[in-house]
Motif scaffolding. Structure first.
Motif, PDB file in Angstrom:
ATOM      1  N   GLY A 275      74.799  62.063   8.759  1.00 44.91           N
ATOM      2  CA  GLY A 275      74.400  61.034   9.722  1.00 44.91           C
ATOM      3  C   GLY A 275      74.669  61.470  11.149  1.00 44.91           C
ATOM      4  O   GLY A 275      73.833  61.276  12.038  1.00 44.91           O
ATOM      5  N   GLY A 276      75.826  62.073  11.382  1.00 36.36           N
ATOM      6  CA  GLY A 276      76.144  62.585  12.720  1.00 36.36           C
ATOM      7  C   GLY A 276      75.213  63.704  13.131  1.00 36.36           C
ATOM      8  O   GLY A 276      74.816  63.799  14.299  1.00 36.36           O
ATOM      9  N   TYR A 277      74.852  64.554  12.177  1.00 40.47           N
ATOM     10  CA  TYR A 277      73.934  65.662  12.474  1.00 40.47           C
ATOM     11  C   TYR A 277      72.590  65.125  12.964  1.00 40.47           C
ATOM     12  O   TYR A 277      72.074  65.564  13.992  1.00 40.47           O
ATOM     13  CB  TYR A 277      73.746  66.529  11.232  1.00 40.47           C
ATOM     14  CG  TYR A 277      72.706  67.610  11.396  1.00 40.47           C
ATOM     15  CD1 TYR A 277      72.989  68.763  12.111  1.00 40.47           C
ATOM     16  CD2 TYR A 277      71.437  67.464  10.859  1.00 40.47           C
ATOM     17  CE1 TYR A 277      72.044  69.750  12.278  1.00 40.47           C
ATOM     18  CE2 TYR A 277      70.480  68.455  11.018  1.00 40.47           C
ATOM     19  CZ  TYR A 277      70.791  69.587  11.720  1.00 40.47           C
ATOM     20  OH  TYR A 277      69.844  70.559  11.899  1.00 40.47           O
ATOM     21  N   PHE A 278      72.041  64.172  12.250  1.00 44.69           N
ATOM     22  CA  PHE A 278      70.743  63.629  12.651  1.00 44.69           C
ATOM     23  C   PHE A 278      70.858  62.751  13.893  1.00 44.69           C
ATOM     24  O   PHE A 278      69.927  62.688  14.698  1.00 44.69           O
ATOM     25  CB  PHE A 278      70.094  62.863  11.493  1.00 44.69           C
ATOM     26  CG  PHE A 278      69.577  63.765  10.408  1.00 44.69           C
ATOM     27  CD1 PHE A 278      68.457  64.553  10.630  1.00 44.69           C
ATOM     28  CD2 PHE A 278      70.208  63.843   9.189  1.00 44.69           C
ATOM     29  CE1 PHE A 278      67.979  65.402   9.642  1.00 44.69           C
ATOM     30  CE2 PHE A 278      69.742  64.683   8.192  1.00 44.69           C
ATOM     31  CZ  PHE A 278      68.622  65.468   8.430  1.00 44.69           C
ATOM     32  N   TYR A 279      71.997  62.093  14.092  1.00 45.84           N
ATOM     33  CA  TYR A 279      72.189  61.279  15.288  1.00 45.84           C
ATOM     34  C   TYR A 279      72.282  62.155  16.541  1.00 45.84           C
ATOM     35  O   TYR A 279      71.710  61.831  17.577  1.00 45.84           O
ATOM     36  CB  TYR A 279      73.445  60.425  15.148  1.00 45.84           C
ATOM     37  CG  TYR A 279      73.737  59.587  16.354  1.00 45.84           C
ATOM     38  CD1 TYR A 279      72.999  58.449  16.621  1.00 45.84           C
ATOM     39  CD2 TYR A 279      74.755  59.954  17.238  1.00 45.84           C
ATOM     40  CE1 TYR A 279      73.261  57.682  17.744  1.00 45.84           C
ATOM     41  CE2 TYR A 279      75.021  59.194  18.361  1.00 45.84           C
ATOM     42  CZ  TYR A 279      74.279  58.059  18.608  1.00 45.84           C
ATOM     43  OH  TYR A 279      74.537  57.308  19.725  1.00 45.84           O
ATOM     44  N   LEU A 280      73.014  63.282  16.439  1.00 45.81           N
ATOM     45  CA  LEU A 280      73.150  64.161  17.605  1.00 45.81           C
ATOM     46  C   LEU A 280      71.835  64.826  17.988  1.00 45.81           C
ATOM     47  O   LEU A 280      71.639  65.189  19.142  1.00 45.81           O
ATOM     48  CB  LEU A 280      74.210  65.236  17.342  1.00 45.81           C
ATOM     49  CG  LEU A 280      75.653  64.775  17.419  1.00 45.81           C
ATOM     50  CD1 LEU A 280      76.593  65.922  17.118  1.00 45.81           C
ATOM     51  CD2 LEU A 280      75.959  64.191  18.787  1.00 45.81           C
ATOM     52  N   ASN A 281      70.945  64.990  17.030  1.00 43.81           N
ATOM     53  CA  ASN A 281      69.645  65.566  17.346  1.00 43.81           C
ATOM     54  C   ASN A 281      68.657  64.508  17.814  1.00 43.81           C
ATOM     55  O   ASN A 281      67.491  64.827  18.048  1.00 43.81           O
ATOM     56  CB  ASN A 281      69.080  66.313  16.132  1.00 43.81           C
ATOM     57  CG  ASN A 281      69.785  67.626  15.936  1.00 43.81           C
ATOM     58  OD1 ASN A 281      69.936  68.399  16.869  1.00 43.81           O
ATOM     59  ND2 ASN A 281      70.250  67.873  14.721  1.00 43.81           N
ATOM     60  N   SER A 282      69.111  63.270  17.975  1.00 41.86           N
ATOM     61  CA  SER A 282      68.358  62.129  18.510  1.00 41.86           C
ATOM     62  C   SER A 282      66.914  62.107  18.019  1.00 41.86           C
ATOM     63  O   SER A 282      65.977  62.350  18.779  1.00 41.86           O
ATOM     64  CB  SER A 282      68.419  62.104  20.038  1.00 41.86           C
ATOM     65  OG  SER A 282      67.813  63.251  20.584  1.00 41.86           O
ATOM     66  N   LEU A 283      66.776  61.802  16.764  1.00 40.05           N
ATOM     67  CA  LEU A 283      65.441  61.734  16.172  1.00 40.05           C
ATOM     68  C   LEU A 283      64.735  60.446  16.572  1.00 40.05           C
ATOM     69  O   LEU A 283      65.341  59.390  16.663  1.00 40.05           O
ATOM     70  CB  LEU A 283      65.532  61.805  14.655  1.00 40.05           C
ATOM     71  CG  LEU A 283      65.988  63.147  14.104  1.00 40.05           C
ATOM     72  CD1 LEU A 283      66.122  63.059  12.602  1.00 40.05           C
ATOM     73  CD2 LEU A 283      64.979  64.207  14.451  1.00 40.05           C
ATOM     74  N   GLU A 284      63.444  60.553  16.800  1.00 42.08           N
ATOM     75  CA  GLU A 284      62.650  59.379  17.118  1.00 42.08           C
ATOM     76  C   GLU A 284      62.035  58.756  15.876  1.00 42.08           C
ATOM     77  O   GLU A 284      61.623  57.614  15.890  1.00 42.08           O
ATOM     78  CB  GLU A 284      61.515  59.746  18.095  1.00 42.08           C
ATOM     79  CG  GLU A 284      61.985  60.040  19.496  1.00 42.08           C
ATOM     80  CD  GLU A 284      62.497  61.454  19.652  1.00 42.08           C
ATOM     81  OE1 GLU A 284      62.062  62.335  18.896  1.00 42.08           O
ATOM     82  OE2 GLU A 284      63.351  61.669  20.518  1.00 42.08           O
ATOM     83  N   ASN A 285      61.936  59.520  14.784  1.00 47.38           N
ATOM     84  CA  ASN A 285      61.359  58.966  13.560  1.00 47.38           C
ATOM     85  C   ASN A 285      62.239  59.312  12.368  1.00 47.38           C
ATOM     86  O   ASN A 285      63.151  60.119  12.452  1.00 47.38           O
ATOM     87  CB  ASN A 285      59.925  59.462  13.351  1.00 47.38           C
ATOM     88  CG  ASN A 285      59.841  60.972  13.265  1.00 47.38           C
ATOM     89  OD1 ASN A 285      60.816  61.638  12.996  1.00 47.38           O
ATOM     90  ND2 ASN A 285      58.664  61.488  13.490  1.00 47.38           N
ATOM     91  N   TRP A 286      61.944  58.689  11.243  1.00 47.20           N
ATOM     92  CA  TRP A 286      62.753  58.823  10.036  1.00 47.20           C
ATOM     93  C   TRP A 286      62.244  59.892   9.085  1.00 47.20           C
ATOM     94  O   TRP A 286      62.875  60.159   8.066  1.00 47.20           O
ATOM     95  CB  TRP A 286      62.782  57.484   9.305  1.00 47.20           C
ATOM     96  CG  TRP A 286      63.617  56.475  10.003  1.00 47.20           C
ATOM     97  CD1 TRP A 286      63.227  55.639  11.004  1.00 47.20           C
ATOM     98  CD2 TRP A 286      64.992  56.206   9.774  1.00 47.20           C
ATOM     99  NE1 TRP A 286      64.270  54.861  11.405  1.00 47.20           N
ATOM    100  CE2 TRP A 286      65.375  55.186  10.654  1.00 47.20           C
ATOM    101  CE3 TRP A 286      65.926  56.723   8.899  1.00 47.20           C
ATOM    102  CZ2 TRP A 286      66.663  54.682  10.697  1.00 47.20           C
ATOM    103  CZ3 TRP A 286      67.214  56.208   8.930  1.00 47.20           C
ATOM    104  CH2 TRP A 286      67.564  55.201   9.832  1.00 47.20           C
ATOM    105  N   VAL A 287      61.126  60.513   9.371  1.00 54.57           N
ATOM    106  CA  VAL A 287      60.518  61.461   8.436  1.00 54.57           C
ATOM    107  C   VAL A 287      61.452  62.628   8.105  1.00 54.57           C
ATOM    108  O   VAL A 287      61.649  62.940   6.927  1.00 54.57           O
ATOM    109  CB  VAL A 287      59.152  61.949   8.960  1.00 54.57           C
ATOM    110  CG1 VAL A 287      58.579  63.043   8.083  1.00 54.57           C
ATOM    111  CG2 VAL A 287      58.183  60.784   9.060  1.00 54.57           C
ATOM    112  N   PRO A 288      62.078  63.306   9.079  1.00 57.87           N
ATOM    113  CA  PRO A 288      62.979  64.405   8.714  1.00 57.87           C
ATOM    114  C   PRO A 288      64.166  63.949   7.871  1.00 57.87           C
ATOM    115  O   PRO A 288      64.591  64.656   6.951  1.00 57.87           O
ATOM    116  CB  PRO A 288      63.462  64.955  10.053  1.00 57.87           C
ATOM    117  CG  PRO A 288      62.448  64.521  11.035  1.00 57.87           C
ATOM    118  CD  PRO A 288      61.918  63.233  10.531  1.00 57.87           C
ATOM    119  N   ILE A 289      64.681  62.759   8.148  1.00 54.78           N
ATOM    120  CA  ILE A 289      65.811  62.253   7.383  1.00 54.78           C
ATOM    121  C   ILE A 289      65.397  61.978   5.944  1.00 54.78           C
ATOM    122  O   ILE A 289      66.102  62.337   5.004  1.00 54.78           O
ATOM    123  CB  ILE A 289      66.390  60.983   8.046  1.00 54.78           C
ATOM    124  CG1 ILE A 289      66.906  61.323   9.441  1.00 54.78           C
ATOM    125  CG2 ILE A 289      67.487  60.367   7.192  1.00 54.78           C
ATOM    126  CD1 ILE A 289      67.305  60.126  10.260  1.00 54.78           C
TER     127      ILE A 289
END
Length: 167
Positions: A34-48
């Motif tokens: 969660g921290g990894y994806f939060y720090l990369n400030s994603l605009e969409n949920w597709v990569p997650i």
């Protein structure tokens, strides 16, 4: 910082799989990813979603006795999820390589210390289904002894076999 979070996430998955502290390892993995994806400030949920689906397929691969299709697709989805997060294939492969090497080192160390998937083995039937243990068939199957048959369903621990065109 992101590479550390990704590495700690994979280490958390290893801890969850190989040690009795599965809750702690799962929470560590969840928080780190969660921290990894939060720090990369994603605009969409597709990569997650792609990343989570890849992790699920790798976990599924552990329990399915077939060879690697789910594992290969899962690994490709994990690479795809990290790539869509960074938009740089070289950076994604570097981050994943370091995380996988660290997690593999931890797996080797834990296996040497005697840890295994023992707490997960509750999901796998290990009983011997023979007459001594009280298991028997309603039909007399002695006519099939010595014959060669073809399986029509998976035989774990029971299934269907076809002998000379009859099941």
């Amino acid at each position: 910082m992101e590479i550390l979070l990704l590495t700690v996430g994979f280490i958390g998955l290893v801890i969850a799989a190989l040690t009795p502290q599965s809750t702690l390892g799962g929470l560590l993995a969840l928080a780190s990813f969660g921290g990894y994806f939060y720090l990369n400030s994603l605009e969409n949920w597709v990569p997650i979603v792609i990343f989570i689906l890849g992790i699920c397929l790798l976990i599924f691969e552990v329990f399915v006795p077939d060879f690697g299709v789910a594992g290969i697709i899962g690994f490709l989805l994990i690479v795809g999820g990290v790539y869509l997060t960074n938009n740089d294939l070289g950076l994604a492969l570097r981050d994943l390589s370091i995380a996988v090497v660290a997690a593999s080192f931890l797996v080797i160390m834990l296996i040497r210390r005697g840890y295994s998937l023992a707490h997960i083995e509750k999901l796998v039937l290990k009983n011997n289904l023979d007459k001594k243990s009280g298991f028997s068939s309603n039909n007399d199957a002695s006519v099939y002894l010595g014959k060669t048959g073809t399986t029509t369903t998976p035989l774990r621990p029971s299934g269907k076999v076809q002998f000379d065109g009859t099941e």
